[in-house]
Design a protein around this motif. Sequence first.
Motif, PDB file in Angstrom:
ATOM      1  N   ALA A 255       0.902  -1.334   0.594  1.00  0.00           N
ATOM      2  CA  ALA A 255       0.045  -0.007   0.344  1.00  0.00           C
ATOM      3  C   ALA A 255       0.688   1.362  -0.103  1.00  0.00           C
ATOM      4  O   ALA A 255       2.543   1.309   0.178  1.00  0.00           O
ATOM      5  CB  ALA A 255      -0.726  -0.213   0.932  1.00  0.00           C
ATOM      6  N   PRO A 256       0.534   2.198  -0.260  1.00  0.00           N
ATOM      7  CA  PRO A 256       1.012   3.721  -0.343  1.00  0.00           C
ATOM      8  C   PRO A 256       2.263   3.443   0.987  1.00  0.00           C
ATOM      9  O   PRO A 256       2.634   4.292   0.813  1.00  0.00           O
ATOM     10  CB  PRO A 256       0.031   4.698  -1.016  1.00  0.00           C
ATOM     11  N   ASN A 257       1.992   3.296   2.293  1.00  0.00           N
ATOM     12  CA  ASN A 257       1.800   3.628   3.599  1.00  0.00           C
ATOM     13  C   ASN A 257       3.212   2.504   3.083  1.00  0.00           C
ATOM     14  O   ASN A 257       3.725   2.401   4.498  1.00  0.00           O
ATOM     15  CB  ASN A 257       1.157   2.899   4.618  1.00  0.00           C
ATOM     16  N   GLY A 258       3.868   2.129   2.368  1.00  0.00           N
ATOM     17  CA  GLY A 258       4.321   1.134   2.829  1.00  0.00           C
ATOM     18  C   GLY A 258       4.565  -0.304   3.235  1.00  0.00           C
ATOM     19  O   GLY A 258       5.467  -1.203   3.315  1.00  0.00           O
ATOM     20  N   ILE A 259       3.186  -0.450   3.330  1.00  0.00           N
ATOM     21  CA  ILE A 259       3.136  -2.092   4.500  1.00  0.00           C
ATOM     22  C   ILE A 259       1.677  -2.479   3.404  1.00  0.00           C
ATOM     23  O   ILE A 259       0.898  -2.265   2.690  1.00  0.00           O
ATOM     24  CB  ILE A 259       2.501  -2.389   5.900  1.00  0.00           C
ATOM     25  N   TYR A 260       1.553  -4.143   3.386  1.00  0.00           N
ATOM     26  CA  TYR A 260       0.829  -4.843   2.538  1.00  0.00           C
ATOM     27  C   TYR A 260      -0.079  -4.947   3.419  1.00  0.00           C
ATOM     28  O   TYR A 260      -0.334  -5.114   4.872  1.00  0.00           O
ATOM     29  CB  TYR A 260       1.203  -6.824   2.700  1.00  0.00           C
ATOM     30  N   GLU A 261      -1.735  -4.717   2.812  1.00  0.00           N
ATOM     31  CA  GLU A 261      -2.870  -4.454   3.111  1.00  0.00           C
ATOM     32  C   GLU A 261      -3.394  -5.695   2.157  1.00  0.00           C
ATOM     33  O   GLU A 261      -3.740  -5.644   1.133  1.00  0.00           O
ATOM     34  CB  GLU A 261      -2.722  -2.743   3.564  1.00  0.00           C
ATOM     35  N   GLY A 262      -5.014  -5.017   3.514  1.00  0.00           N
ATOM     36  CA  GLY A 262      -6.035  -6.104   2.758  1.00  0.00           C
ATOM     37  C   GLY A 262      -5.666  -7.376   1.815  1.00  0.00           C
ATOM     38  O   GLY A 262      -4.906  -8.023   2.994  1.00  0.00           O
ATOM     39  N   ALA A 263      -5.694  -7.840   0.761  1.00  0.00           N
ATOM     40  CA  ALA A 263      -5.903  -9.140   0.326  1.00  0.00           C
ATOM     41  C   ALA A 263      -4.524  -9.714   0.350  1.00  0.00           C
ATOM     42  O   ALA A 263      -4.373 -10.344   1.093  1.00  0.00           O
ATOM     43  CB  ALA A 263      -6.864  -8.665  -0.946  1.00  0.00           C
ATOM     44  N   ALA A 264      -2.938  -8.294   0.024  1.00  0.00           N
ATOM     45  CA  ALA A 264      -1.813  -9.049   0.282  1.00  0.00           C
ATOM     46  C   ALA A 264      -1.390  -9.437   1.160  1.00  0.00           C
ATOM     47  O   ALA A 264      -1.273 -10.009   1.289  1.00  0.00           O
ATOM     48  CB  ALA A 264      -1.191  -7.791  -0.454  1.00  0.00           C
ATOM     49  N   ARG A 265      -1.718  -8.788   2.166  1.00  0.00           N
ATOM     50  CA  ARG A 265      -1.911  -8.849   3.601  1.00  0.00           C
ATOM     51  C   ARG A 265      -2.441 -10.098   3.904  1.00  0.00           C
ATOM     52  O   ARG A 265      -1.286 -11.036   4.654  1.00  0.00           O
ATOM     53  CB  ARG A 265      -2.288  -8.350   4.416  1.00  0.00           C
ATOM     54  N   ASP A 266      -2.987 -10.939   3.497  1.00  0.00           N
ATOM     55  CA  ASP A 266      -4.135 -11.622   3.939  1.00  0.00           C
ATOM     56  C   ASP A 266      -3.354 -13.442   2.828  1.00  0.00           C
ATOM     57  O   ASP A 266      -3.568 -14.399   3.691  1.00  0.00           O
ATOM     58  CB  ASP A 266      -5.466 -12.404   3.650  1.00  0.00           C
ATOM     59  N   ILE A 267      -3.301 -12.783   1.854  1.00  0.00           N
ATOM     60  CA  ILE A 267      -2.407 -14.137   0.426  1.00  0.00           C
ATOM     61  C   ILE A 267      -0.547 -14.260   1.707  1.00  0.00           C
ATOM     62  O   ILE A 267      -0.216 -15.609   1.713  1.00  0.00           O
ATOM     63  CB  ILE A 267      -2.292 -13.101  -0.749  1.00  0.00           C
ATOM     64  N   ARG A 268      -0.120 -13.272   1.432  1.00  0.00           N
ATOM     65  CA  ARG A 268       0.892 -13.419   2.285  1.00  0.00           C
ATOM     66  C   ARG A 268       1.101 -14.404   3.608  1.00  0.00           C
ATOM     67  O   ARG A 268       1.729 -15.215   4.170  1.00  0.00           O
ATOM     68  CB  ARG A 268       1.709 -12.309   2.596  1.00  0.00           C
TER      69      ARG A 268
END
Length: 375
Positions: free
Chosen positions: A55-68
Amino acid sequence: MSLLGLLAAGILSGCESSSVADKVLDDKALKPPPSMVEETFGRGLTEVTVLLAKAPNGIYEGAARDIRDGAALAIGELDDAGVMKIKVIDVAQGPAAVAPALAAARARNSGLLISYAPQATTAAIAAIPADQRPPLINLSSPVAGANVFNFGFDEVASVARGVRPVITAGHKRIVVLAPNGIAGVDEERLRSAVGQAGGALIGVVRYDPAAPLGDLLTRNKALLDDAGAVVLMGDSPAVGTILKGVRASFAKLAVVGTSHWPIELYADPAASNVIIAAADPDASLLIGERYRRFNKRSLSVYAAEGYDSIAVAAGIVRGKGATALTPEALTTKTGFRGVTGLFRFTPSGMAERKIGLYKIDGGRLVAIEPKAVSF
């Protein structure tokens, strides 16, 4: 043992082993580090490269975070021999990030790519010649390309399956409430699916999941009064707010949910008797509790996709070795049984799924038809 059996044993039998689960949960080295840094999960030599956009804040959020996080749980649970690892690579810079990321993955002898990224970025990955990259399992919007296998659990496909019993019961006039990000092509697919089931899509109402819903239902009262059923799409907390409003103001409407609904919503009394076409909930339960303990939130469809993508690789490597991560192994006709149910990849690059039909009853999904056991 068939590849299907190998994977099933890896996912289902492995998930039933509390010792494996406890090892994962107690192993601090497997906990996700801050995603401001490049991440690696597992300690083996066979790499699976996961391409996600921060995400623009530099961390994985939402679906990307869940997949990881789903993938990280899978590598801990299913790679007992310690032969695999996951390398998580940020492609937030878009298509320009693809060529160097894939060149680096190839230099590391990566055996498989898994991606969830915006359409243009995914298309750039698929456009790299197949002899210059590993096979790709794509979890976002479908793209075409050699050795590209589209695996994302399609919410429109869930709707297409879920509306059939409602239309058969006589609720033929359908209104869809969908997040404003739904693509025009998906709206046309919804219209076609409802028509093929014998119904009529009389309106699609878009809402902003991040904004106050205000008088959304009041503004569309005439349309909803004319409907026999409403399909409520989305994966955000807004789904629960809208559902309660529908139940309060339009009690006569049959309600169809989707595979992407937050699991927590099942326990809400407003969700009672909602029809949902989804993956086998029993399989999700096998890892759901450990996922919650490990990540402090419920298992989502995206986390399940991340888990199953790694489970596919683990099943192949366990049975045939690292060099067997090939398109031929991925397209076995027997398919795979995972957290997202029974599925197989086809030579066309699409995933074929056996999607079950359920009703929410007592806070959980209850099957209303026999479950598929094979293709």
